[in-house]
Write an enzyme that holds these catalytic residues in place. Structure first.
Site, PDB file in Angstrom:
ATOM      1  N   LYS A   6       0.863  -1.186   0.000  1.00  0.00           N
ATOM      2  CA  LYS A   6       0.000   0.000   0.000  1.00  0.00           C
ATOM      3  C   LYS A   6       0.900   1.237   0.000  1.00  0.00           C
ATOM      4  O   LYS A   6       1.427   1.630   1.030  1.00  0.00           O
ATOM      5  CB  LYS A   6      -0.899   0.000   1.236  1.00  0.00           C
ATOM      6  CG  LYS A   6      -1.597   1.348   1.542  1.00  0.00           C
ATOM      7  CD  LYS A   6      -2.507   1.809   0.429  1.00  0.00           C
ATOM      8  CE  LYS A   6      -3.176   3.152   0.780  1.00  0.00           C
ATOM      9  NZ  LYS A   6      -2.255   4.294   0.591  1.00  0.00           N
ATOM     10  N   CYS A  45      12.276  11.120   8.842  1.00  0.00           N
ATOM     11  CA  CYS A  45      12.190  10.765  10.264  1.00  0.00           C
ATOM     12  C   CYS A  45      13.560  10.818  10.926  1.00  0.00           C
ATOM     13  O   CYS A  45      13.650  10.906  12.151  1.00  0.00           O
ATOM     14  CB  CYS A  45      11.562   9.385  10.428  1.00  0.00           C
ATOM     15  SG  CYS A  45      12.357   8.108   9.434  1.00  0.00           S
TER      16      CYS A  45
END
Length: 493
Positions: free
Chosen positions: A186, A296
């Site tokens: 996904k 991140c």
């Protein structure tokens, strides 16, 4: 060299727009499509089939159907597929780079760097595939022989973020292929084009139908929700925000799924008084502005010893002001746009809040007028209680705070719920190891501002997640351990 509109058009025409289910690109059950935009212009690039719950379950059924056969595929065969995929990614490097720049915004030079980095996961795991050993031994009592095997975990859901469209896909797909696990991928709604193109590349490399299925869509929950409830799914690997990761962990508990979670980060960048300041500035620029700060691992808290703060801040500001902001396809641009307007507003809101709390804007601090979602490279001089120091900024904004001594730096570094990446600059190797022992982070850069590598384990502690991607550890995330005990042949008469 600036990329032409014709080059962009020709590339976009080669991107599959359907859902990949059982080796075929098909339309969504709903018949709906969703748009993908260029964050540098705000204009639509392409429309993809909008996958939903029904499509997700079809993809899982395809993965489950071939799991048993794929698990028994010879390791060498899986390795050769990954190696061919690596070669194809290198052949199509300019396509992948331009595609990432168009849908995500990063400058072409950075996109080319990501092609190299992302491709290395294919090469690394092609080599690890045939070296994923079990073990054989005898129990301490001598009555049994032990065989310890690593088996594929089973059908896996791979959820990737928008900020590294190729590397996040290869970092998950490659070890799953190596381990013999099938997948439903996904991609992020904002940047699915690279994943679509990569999936076709995997098919071109010889990956059998059903092993990798791709369901792009406008609603992540409509895709992940039914899959997480289905007993055929055995693992989820997610990279994204900590709040979403927490929800997925709760959902995963219902079926006791294996989980890998690479979540938020708030990296400190520590400059000690004995640091090479020029090298520290260069490292801070790399750690802060890579991907426009939308990473991140980005350095979100620049901690500088008070004795070298003036020199560092002056040189850091000069380097920031020298950056050229613009569309990543243009020559000499090295800072692209924020991913969308909402994200840019979030970044500006953090800057505004910090200034209201007493921060001083050293440079930048404003949205760039015109098309696209650009933001000025920004430095803020803040105190250690500034609210921005507790935030994952995800933009080209660097708060700088001073510290007095080593213990003070350690306290500031650990003052976060996150524990992914940290950086430190010092000439004292003993100090580096001493500080590393006391700060709570899964990755540490010692006199280096960029440390990610396919051969190294990537992951964090605390609210930054669990599990590791890359390295020898990466393939283990897609396997389960099986122990076989049998009578010791020396005891059998």
């Amino acid at each position: 060299m600036t990329v032409s509109a014709q080059q962009e058009k020709e590339l976009l025409e080669r991107v599959p727009t359907g859902l990949l289910i059982n080796g075929e690109w098909v339309d969504a059950s709903s018949g709906n499509t969703f748009p993908v935009y260029d964050p540098a212009t705000g204009k639509e690039l392409l429309r993809l089939q909008d996958g939903g719950s029904e499509d997700a379950l079809k993809a899982l059924a395809a993965a489950d159907e071939v799991q048993a056969e794929w698990a028994l595929t010879a390791p060498r065969e899986r390795a050769e597929i990954l190696r061919r995929a690596f070669d194809l990614v290198q052949e199509r490097a300019e396509d992948f780079a331009l595609l990432m720049t168009l849908e995500m915004g990063k400058p072409l030079a950075e996109s080319r760097g990501e092609v190299n980095y992302g491709g290395e996961f294919l090469r690394w795991f092609s080599e690890e595939t045939v070296r994923h050993y079990g073990r054989f031994g005898t129990t301490p009592e001598g009555n049994l022989s032990m065989i310890v095997r690593h088996k594929p975990v089973g059908p896996s859901l791979l959820v990737t973020p928008w900020n590294f469209p190729l590397a996040m896909a290869t970092r998950k797909v490659a070890p799953a292929v190596a381990a013999g696990a099938t997948m439903v991928l996904k991609p992020a709604q904002l940047t699915p084009l690279t994943s679509q193109y990569f999936a076709q590349t995997m098919l071109d490399a010889g990956l059998p139908a059903g092993v990798l299925n791709v369901v792009s869509g406008s609603s992540a929950s409509k895709i992940s929700g039914p899959l997480m409830k289905d007993s055929r799914l055995r693992k989820i690997s997610f990279t994204g925000s900590t709040p979403v990761g927490r929800r997925l962990l709760a959902d995963a508990s219902e079926n006791v799924l294996r989980t890998s979670m690479e979540l938020g980060g708030n990296a400190p960048f520590i400059v000690f008084d004995d640091a090479d300041i020029d090298a520290a500035v260069e490292g801070a620029m790399a750690a802060k502005l890579r991907n426009m700060g939308e990473a991140c691992t980005a350095a979100n808290r620049i901690l500088v010893h008070e004795d070298v703060a003036e020199e560092f801040n002056t040189k850091f500001a000069e380097a920031m002001r020298a950056r050229k902001v613009g569309r990543g396809t243009e020559a000499d641009v090295n800072v692209g746009p924020i991913i969308d307007e909402n994200a840019r507003e979030d970044v500006h809101g953090l800057v505004t809040e910090a200034v209201e709390a007493g921060a001083e804007v050293v440079t930048g601090g404003k949205k760039v007028d015109g098309d696209g979602y650009f933001y000025e490279p920004t430095i803020l001089s803040v105190l250690e209680n500034s609210p921005i120091l507790a935030q994952e900024i995800f933009g080209p904004v660097a708060p700088v705070v001073q510290f007095k001594d080593e213990d003070h730096a350690i306290r500031l570094a650990n003052a976060s719920e996150y524990g992914l990446a940290a950086y430190m600059y010092t000439k004292d190797h003993n100090r580096a190891l001493r500080v590393a022992d006391q700060i709570e982070f899964g990755l540490i850069g010692f006199n280096a501002g960029v440390i990610s590598n396919a051969a190294a384990p990537f992951g964090g502690v605390k609210q930054s997640g669990m599990g590791r991607e890359g390295g020898t550890e990466g393939i283990a995330e897609y396997t389960s351990v099986q122990y076989i005990g049998m009578p010791n042949p020396h005891n059998v008469k």
